[in-house]
Design an enzyme around this catalytic site. Sequence first.
Site, PDB file in Angstrom:
ATOM      1  N   TYR A 161       0.822  -1.215   0.000  1.00 10.87           N
ATOM      2  CA  TYR A 161       0.000   0.000   0.000  1.00 10.87           C
ATOM      3  C   TYR A 161       0.855   1.263   0.000  1.00 10.87           C
ATOM      4  CZ  TYR A 161      -4.234  -2.685   0.844  1.00 10.87           C
ATOM      5  OH  TYR A 161      -5.294  -3.541   0.718  1.00 10.87           O
ATOM      6  N   THR A 189       7.484   2.028   8.675  1.00 16.30           N
ATOM      7  CA  THR A 189       7.436   2.623  10.011  1.00 16.30           C
ATOM      8  C   THR A 189       8.199   1.701  10.963  1.00 16.30           C
ATOM      9  OG1 THR A 189       5.295   3.566   9.484  1.00 16.30           O
ATOM     10  CG2 THR A 189       5.864   3.399  11.830  1.00 16.30           C
ATOM     11  N   ASN A 228       1.147   9.103  14.328  1.00 20.93           N
ATOM     12  CA  ASN A 228       0.037   8.149  14.350  1.00 20.93           C
ATOM     13  C   ASN A 228      -0.589   8.051  15.733  1.00 20.93           C
ATOM     14  OD1 ASN A 228       0.019   7.616  11.681  1.00 20.93           O
ATOM     15  ND2 ASN A 228       0.841   5.544  11.806  1.00 20.93           N
ATOM     16  N   PHE A 248      -0.770  10.444  17.982  1.00 23.26           N
ATOM     17  CA  PHE A 248      -1.589  11.641  18.207  1.00 23.26           C
ATOM     18  C   PHE A 248      -2.919  11.541  17.444  1.00 23.26           C
ATOM     19  CE2 PHE A 248       1.042  15.426  19.880  1.00 23.26           C
ATOM     20  CZ  PHE A 248       1.793  14.603  20.716  1.00 23.26           C
ATOM     21  N   CYS A 294      -2.136   0.342  10.743  1.00 24.21           N
ATOM     22  CA  CYS A 294      -1.013   1.020  11.418  1.00 24.21           C
ATOM     23  C   CYS A 294      -1.278   1.592  12.804  1.00 24.21           C
ATOM     24  CB  CYS A 294      -0.465   2.096  10.511  1.00 24.21           C
ATOM     25  SG  CYS A 294       0.334   1.377   9.062  1.00 24.21           S
ATOM     26  N   PHE A 334     -11.851  -0.590   6.426  1.00 23.90           N
ATOM     27  CA  PHE A 334     -11.609   0.119   7.694  1.00 23.90           C
ATOM     28  C   PHE A 334     -11.929   1.594   7.592  1.00 23.90           C
ATOM     29  CE2 PHE A 334      -7.674   2.666   7.601  1.00 23.90           C
ATOM     30  CZ  PHE A 334      -7.117   2.296   6.395  1.00 23.90           C
ATOM     31  N   LYS A 335     -12.086   2.084   6.364  1.00 28.30           N
ATOM     32  CA  LYS A 335     -12.556   3.451   6.117  1.00 28.30           C
ATOM     33  C   LYS A 335     -13.053   3.490   4.679  1.00 28.30           C
ATOM     34  CE  LYS A 335      -9.268   6.595   5.148  1.00 28.30           C
ATOM     35  NZ  LYS A 335      -7.987   7.342   5.105  1.00 28.30           N
ATOM     36  N   ARG A 369     -20.927   5.261  12.044  1.00 29.51           N
ATOM     37  CA  ARG A 369     -20.123   6.372  11.516  1.00 29.51           C
ATOM     38  C   ARG A 369     -20.870   7.699  11.528  1.00 29.51           C
ATOM     39  NH1 ARG A 369     -14.696   5.066  10.735  1.00 29.51           N
ATOM     40  NH2 ARG A 369     -14.588   2.861  10.269  1.00 29.51           N
TER      41      ARG A 369
HETATM   42  N1  LIG Z   1      -0.615   1.253   4.719  1.00 26.11           N
HETATM   43  C1  LIG Z   1      -0.418   2.519   4.970  1.00 26.11           C
HETATM   44  O1  LIG Z   1      -1.282   3.345   4.754  1.00 26.11           O
HETATM   45  C2  LIG Z   1       0.884   3.002   5.538  1.00 26.11           C
HETATM   46  C3  LIG Z   1       1.886   2.124   5.924  1.00 26.11           C
HETATM   47  N2  LIG Z   1       3.083   2.596   6.418  1.00 26.11           N
HETATM   48  C4  LIG Z   1       4.164   1.676   6.771  1.00 26.11           C
HETATM   49  O2  LIG Z   1       4.757   1.209   5.565  1.00 26.11           O
HETATM   50  C5  LIG Z   1       5.204  -0.136   5.707  1.00 26.11           C
HETATM   51  C6  LIG Z   1       4.573  -0.989   4.628  1.00 26.11           C
HETATM   52  O3  LIG Z   1       3.179  -0.959   4.820  1.00 26.11           O
HETATM   53  P1  LIG Z   1       2.182  -1.498   3.696  1.00 26.11           P
HETATM   54  O4  LIG Z   1       2.644  -1.023   2.360  1.00 26.11           O
HETATM   55  O5  LIG Z   1       0.823  -1.173   4.153  1.00 26.11           O
HETATM   56  O6  LIG Z   1       2.452  -3.065   3.819  1.00 26.11           O
HETATM   57  P2  LIG Z   1       2.038  -4.214   2.793  1.00 26.11           P
HETATM   58  O7  LIG Z   1       1.932  -5.452   3.583  1.00 26.11           O
HETATM   59  O8  LIG Z   1       0.896  -3.767   1.943  1.00 26.11           O
HETATM   60  O9  LIG Z   1       3.312  -4.304   1.825  1.00 26.11           O
HETATM   61  C7  LIG Z   1       4.555  -4.798   2.226  1.00 26.11           C
HETATM   62  C8  LIG Z   1       5.127  -5.637   1.090  1.00 26.11           C
HETATM   63  O10 LIG Z   1       6.465  -6.001   1.425  1.00 26.11           O
HETATM   64  C9  LIG Z   1       6.699  -7.281   0.854  1.00 26.11           C
HETATM   65  N3  LIG Z   1       7.875  -7.899   1.488  1.00 26.11           N
HETATM   66  C10 LIG Z   1       8.005  -8.363   2.759  1.00 26.11           C
HETATM   67  N4  LIG Z   1       9.251  -8.849   2.948  1.00 26.11           N
HETATM   68  C11 LIG Z   1       9.926  -8.669   1.779  1.00 26.11           C
HETATM   69  C12 LIG Z   1      11.248  -8.970   1.355  1.00 26.11           C
HETATM   70  N5  LIG Z   1      12.135  -9.520   2.180  1.00 26.11           N
HETATM   71  N6  LIG Z   1      11.590  -8.671   0.090  1.00 26.11           N
HETATM   72  C13 LIG Z   1      10.699  -8.109  -0.761  1.00 26.11           C
HETATM   73  N7  LIG Z   1       9.427  -7.790  -0.413  1.00 26.11           N
HETATM   74  C14 LIG Z   1       9.054  -8.082   0.841  1.00 26.11           C
HETATM   75  C15 LIG Z   1       5.414  -8.042   1.107  1.00 26.11           C
HETATM   76  O11 LIG Z   1       5.296  -9.150   0.247  1.00 26.11           O
HETATM   77  C16 LIG Z   1       4.372  -6.951   0.837  1.00 26.11           C
HETATM   78  O12 LIG Z   1       3.895  -6.964  -0.495  1.00 26.11           O
HETATM   79  C17 LIG Z   1       4.825  -0.552   7.138  1.00 26.11           C
HETATM   80  O13 LIG Z   1       5.939  -0.348   7.958  1.00 26.11           O
HETATM   81  C18 LIG Z   1       3.729   0.424   7.503  1.00 26.11           C
HETATM   82  O14 LIG Z   1       3.694   0.670   8.888  1.00 26.11           O
HETATM   83  C19 LIG Z   1       3.328   3.928   6.512  1.00 26.11           C
HETATM   84  C20 LIG Z   1       2.381   4.838   6.126  1.00 26.11           C
HETATM   85  C21 LIG Z   1       1.096   4.456   5.600  1.00 26.11           C
HETATM   86  O1  LIG Z   2       0.875   5.110   9.032  1.00 25.85           O
HETATM   87  C1  LIG Z   2      -0.162   4.899   8.449  1.00 25.85           C
HETATM   88  O2  LIG Z   2      -0.529   3.795   8.070  1.00 25.85           O
HETATM   89  C2  LIG Z   2      -1.133   5.991   8.170  1.00 25.85           C
HETATM   90  O3  LIG Z   2      -2.178   5.868   9.169  1.00 25.85           O
HETATM   91  C3  LIG Z   2      -3.250   6.784   9.020  1.00 25.85           C
HETATM   92  O4  LIG Z   2      -3.874   6.620   7.760  1.00 25.85           O
HETATM   93  P1  LIG Z   2      -4.975   5.490   7.490  1.00 25.85           P
HETATM   94  O5  LIG Z   2      -4.884   4.452   8.543  1.00 25.85           O
HETATM   95  O6  LIG Z   2      -4.829   5.091   6.073  1.00 25.85           O
HETATM   96  O7  LIG Z   2      -6.378   6.223   7.607  1.00 25.85           O
HETATM   97  P2  LIG Z   2      -6.989   7.361   8.570  1.00 25.85           P
HETATM   98  O8  LIG Z   2      -7.713   8.311   7.729  1.00 25.85           O
HETATM   99  O9  LIG Z   2      -5.979   7.911   9.494  1.00 25.85           O
HETATM  100  O10 LIG Z   2      -8.072   6.540   9.406  1.00 25.85           O
HETATM  101  C4  LIG Z   2      -7.681   5.573  10.357  1.00 25.85           C
HETATM  102  C5  LIG Z   2      -8.909   5.054  11.065  1.00 25.85           C
HETATM  103  O11 LIG Z   2      -9.471   6.055  11.913  1.00 25.85           O
HETATM  104  C6  LIG Z   2     -10.849   6.218  11.626  1.00 25.85           C
HETATM  105  N1  LIG Z   2     -11.241   7.620  11.885  1.00 25.85           N
HETATM  106  C7  LIG Z   2     -10.580   8.617  11.262  1.00 25.85           C
HETATM  107  C8  LIG Z   2     -10.925   9.929  11.519  1.00 25.85           C
HETATM  108  C9  LIG Z   2     -11.943  10.240  12.417  1.00 25.85           C
HETATM  109  O12 LIG Z   2     -12.292  11.416  12.694  1.00 25.85           O
HETATM  110  N2  LIG Z   2     -12.594   9.214  13.036  1.00 25.85           N
HETATM  111  C10 LIG Z   2     -12.254   7.901  12.797  1.00 25.85           C
HETATM  112  O13 LIG Z   2     -12.853   6.994  13.387  1.00 25.85           O
HETATM  113  C11 LIG Z   2     -10.990   5.800  10.177  1.00 25.85           C
HETATM  114  O14 LIG Z   2     -12.302   5.473   9.850  1.00 25.85           O
HETATM  115  C12 LIG Z   2     -10.039   4.630  10.133  1.00 25.85           C
HETATM  116  O15 LIG Z   2     -10.652   3.469  10.622  1.00 25.85           O
HETATM  117  C13 LIG Z   2      -2.704   8.212   9.078  1.00 25.85           C
HETATM  118  O16 LIG Z   2      -3.773   9.129   8.849  1.00 25.85           O
HETATM  119  C14 LIG Z   2      -1.625   8.428   8.046  1.00 25.85           C
HETATM  120  O17 LIG Z   2      -1.072   9.733   8.182  1.00 25.85           O
HETATM  121  C15 LIG Z   2      -0.524   7.380   8.246  1.00 25.85           C
HETATM  122  O18 LIG Z   2       0.467   7.513   7.251  1.00 25.85           O
END
Ligand SMILES: NC(=O)C1=CN([C@@H]2O[C@H](COP(=O)(O)OP(=O)(O)OC[C@H]3O[C@@H](n4cnc5c(N)ncnc54)[C@H](O)[C@@H]3O)[C@@H](O)[C@H]2O)C=CC1
Ligand SMILES: O=C(O)[C@H]1O[C@H](OP(=O)(O)OP(=O)(O)OC[C@H]2O[C@@H](n3ccc(=O)[nH]c3=O)[C@H](O)[C@@H]2O)[C@H](O)[C@@H](O)[C@@H]1O
Length: 469
Positions: A17, A134, A226, A228, A278, A340-341, A435
């Site tokens: 993602y 992260t 996150n 906060f 997260c 989840f949203k 919601r």
């Molecule tokens: N999902 C989100 O909205 C956000 C996530 N993050 C952080 O970013 C990181 C990644 O999150 P996502 O993209 O959601 O995870 P994800 O699970 O969607 O993607 C991670 C990918 O890494 C791959 N992978 C794992 N081990 C590997 C390896 N050794 N070599 C190559 N590929 C490998 C997996 O197969 C998977 O496709 C996490 O630390 C998360 O906390 C940060 C901000 C937003």
């Molecule tokens: O590290 C991450 O993964 C990311 O986590 C969140 O992003 P995300 O989880 O994609 O979505 P949010 O919009 O933050 O919503 C998180 C959850 O809180 C809920 N939410 C959000 C806002 C609100 O007012 N009330 C509420 O219940 C949403 O429905 C959802 O279930 C942060 O907003 C991002 O800045 C961060 O990068």
Amino acid sequence: MTEKTRQMKILCIGAGYVGGPTMAVIASQCPDIKVTVVDINPERIARWNSERLPIYEPGLDEVVRSARGRNLFFSTDIEAGIRESDMIFVSVNTPTKMFGTGAGMAADLQYWEKTARQIRECSNTPKIIVEKSTLPVKTAQAMKRIFDAGNHKTRFTVLSNPEFLAEGTAVNDLKHPDRVLIGSDTSPAGIRARESLVDIYARWVDRDRILTTNIWSSELSKLVANAFLAQRISSVNAISALCEKTDADIAEVTRAVGMDSRLGSKFLNASVGFGGSCFKKDILNLVYLCRYYGLNEVADYWEGVIRINEYQKERFVVNMLGNMFHTLSGKRICLLGFAFKAHTGDTRESPGIYIAKRLMEERAKLVVTDPEALENARFELQGVEGDVCYTEDPYAATDGCDAVALMTEWPQYAALDFDRIFRSMAQPAFIFDGRNILDHAKLYTIGFNVFPIGKPALTHFHDEPSIGG
Ligand SMILES: NC(=O)C1=CN([C@@H]2O[C@H](COP(=O)(O)OP(=O)(O)OC[C@H]3O[C@@H](n4cnc5c(N)ncnc54)[C@H](O)[C@@H]3O)[C@@H](O)[C@H]2O)C=CC1
Ligand SMILES: O=C(O)[C@H]1O[C@H](OP(=O)(O)OP(=O)(O)OC[C@H]2O[C@@H](n3ccc(=O)[nH]c3=O)[C@H](O)[C@@H]2O)[C@H](O)[C@@H](O)[C@@H]1O
């Protein structure tokens, strides 16, 4: 090509993602840079190379299409990717550790460490390693130790560049970030590496939004941001419980509170609880770090954010049970939404999972509907004992149900024909709006018994309630 004009090559390890959308935006903003995204999961890579991307994210198809095959590539050849790259973003998953010391709390860094070792083994030229995942504060130090151990071939410089995108708005967040955060050490190599990453973002982000800090501040800021955000939701949700006891209205309270410019009005929507991959894991990670450093009071404080979230989900179920005459056994309940949203198909840690499992424990029959998340919903609930079926059509999903529980704030759900839904449901008909997006007064007039979050319930059972318009 001379060394001076050599094309810069970026690799991202982890096509999830974060890795997929982030690299797609970098490639679309920097056509002269070759961007390759690799993953150990061949199916995921195949989907990135297909017309049906592995994640649903508004606007992402267009961005990927504009750059894929030009300067954006998805591949399973991790070693070749490492060899040819100048800069490597590592965006692998960092879930909560589920075994051994720190189980259920610490970050599981095994994917990160494996990647670090693989990078070291395959590198013959200097690399800038960018922490995109992260991570617990001080991970960069561990990485540096792995890179340096037994390595006589080349030099690695580690940067921290956490990602702040939110799902559902990822493309916009990446194109117009509030800030970009880059942490580095202060050695000449650290500063040079930092500047080359700043130069990439500066192609489309104002320089005054690009913050540079020391590496530990950068790693920690991501966890704190996150924490906060989640704390704000738990604060509102805690007060929603008090509103329900006192006839106050959470929407009125948050409006009044949010108009204080010191607090601001965003992220104050009461809900069935926060979800997503997260918030919970990052707060647990923060709590673990605090305990590790002996800061137990600080750990307890942040743990409270998660406790309230669990409480809010359980409260929702107990509220359903209590208001539906203390038995859900054999009753048909529609979960309206499962992501989840809104605007994402992601169901990781979705409150819908907990609610579904609890309702099935009460022996309710579930019908799950969602416009984007049904495939993931099936995955989340596989193996759970109980009666559950899935349909994309919300009218088919609500047909014959005793209750509707709205889990996800998809805008199309507010626009449904609730007259039609009411006529197709068993009576008395219940709506639990997890919601607060529905028109509660109108639903009440149609004949529903309506249970919002943090607002007075509107029921037809007792004295006519005052619905106050
Ligand atoms: N999902 C989100 O909205 C956000 C996530 N993050 C952080 O970013 C990181 C990644 O999150 P996502 O993209 O959601 O995870 P994800 O699970 O969607 O993607 C991670 C990918 O890494 C791959 N992978 C794992 N081990 C590997 C390896 N050794 N070599 C190559 N590929 C490998 C997996 O197969 C998977 O496709 C996490 O630390 C998360 O906390 C940060 C901000 C937003
Ligand atoms: O590290 C991450 O993964 C990311 O986590 C969140 O992003 P995300 O989880 O994609 O979505 P949010 O919009 O933050 O919503 C998180 C959850 O809180 C809920 N939410 C959000 C806002 C609100 O007012 N009330 C509420 O219940 C949403 O429905 C959802 O279930 C942060 O907003 C991002 O800045 C961060 O990068």
